[in-house]
Design a protein around this motif. Sequence first.
Motif, PDB file in Angstrom:
ATOM      1  N   SER A 146       0.826  -1.209   0.000  1.00 32.51           N
ATOM      2  CA  SER A 146       0.000   0.000   0.000  1.00 32.51           C
ATOM      3  C   SER A 146       0.859   1.258   0.000  1.00 32.51           C
ATOM      4  O   SER A 146       0.386   2.339  -0.341  1.00 32.51           O
ATOM      5  CB  SER A 146      -0.917   0.021   1.226  1.00 32.51           C
ATOM      6  N   GLU A 150      -1.812   6.879  -9.520  1.00 30.60           N
ATOM      7  CA  GLU A 150      -2.936   7.125 -10.418  1.00 30.60           C
ATOM      8  C   GLU A 150      -2.521   7.222 -11.885  1.00 30.60           C
ATOM      9  O   GLU A 150      -3.238   6.759 -12.763  1.00 30.60           O
ATOM     10  CB  GLU A 150      -3.690   8.394 -10.006  1.00 30.60           C
ATOM     11  N   ASP A 159      -1.546  -0.866  -9.587  1.00 32.63           N
ATOM     12  CA  ASP A 159      -2.585  -0.676  -8.567  1.00 32.63           C
ATOM     13  C   ASP A 159      -1.992  -0.546  -7.170  1.00 32.63           C
ATOM     14  O   ASP A 159      -2.614   0.005  -6.273  1.00 32.63           O
ATOM     15  CB  ASP A 159      -3.572  -1.854  -8.576  1.00 32.63           C
ATOM     16  N   ASN A 160      -0.806  -1.137  -6.993  1.00 25.77           N
ATOM     17  CA  ASN A 160      -0.118  -1.072  -5.708  1.00 25.77           C
ATOM     18  C   ASN A 160       1.390  -1.035  -5.975  1.00 25.77           C
ATOM     19  O   ASN A 160       1.818  -0.955  -7.120  1.00 25.77           O
ATOM     20  CB  ASN A 160      -0.517  -2.239  -4.796  1.00 25.77           C
TER      21      ASN A 160
END
Length: 168
Positions: free
Chosen positions: A45, A57, A62-63
Motif C-alpha cells: 500500500s 494514479e 494498482d499497488n
Amino acid sequence: MNLKWGIGMTSATKKPGAVILLYVLHAFLSLGAVAGGLALLADPSGDMLGMPASVLERSPFDNFVIPGLLLLAFFGLLPLMVLFGLLKQPQWRWGYRLTPFRSLHASWSFSLYIGFGLIIWILVQTYMMDAVSVIHVLYTSLGLLIQIVTLLPAVQRYFMLDGCAERS
C-alpha cells in the motif's frame, strides 16, 4: 619499490580517491534501494514509507508490488553486483557482450548504465506522480554523480584491461 605482480598491478600504488567514491556511491544506492524495495514489498500500500496509493494514479500499477520488485532488482541488487565487479574485477565474459567499451572492465560500463537507469527511473517516477520532491532531486543527482565519477580519467585508467593501469 614498484614490483609488478600481475597485469597492470603494482604493490606501491593506491586506489584513486575517485574509485573509492564510486564504491561508496554504488553502496549508498544499493542499500537505499534494498531497504525501499523490501519496504514496498512488505507493505504494497506504500503506507510504511508514507507514500499514498494516489501517487500511482498515472501509473499502470494498482499497488507498489511491481515498483518494489523493480526497485529492489535494478537499483538494489544490480548495483551490488556492479560494486562486486568494481571491487574484485572478475572475468565476466558475458559482460563484454553488453558493452561497447572493450578496453575497460565490464563493471565500469555497468556503472554508467546504473547512472543512466537511475536518472530515467526518477524521471518516469516524477512523471507518473506528477510531482517532484527532495528525494527525486537527491537520486537524480546521485545518478549524475555516478556517471561523472565513472567517467573521470583516473577511474577509467584504473579499470583499463590492457595492463596500463596501475592498481593496488
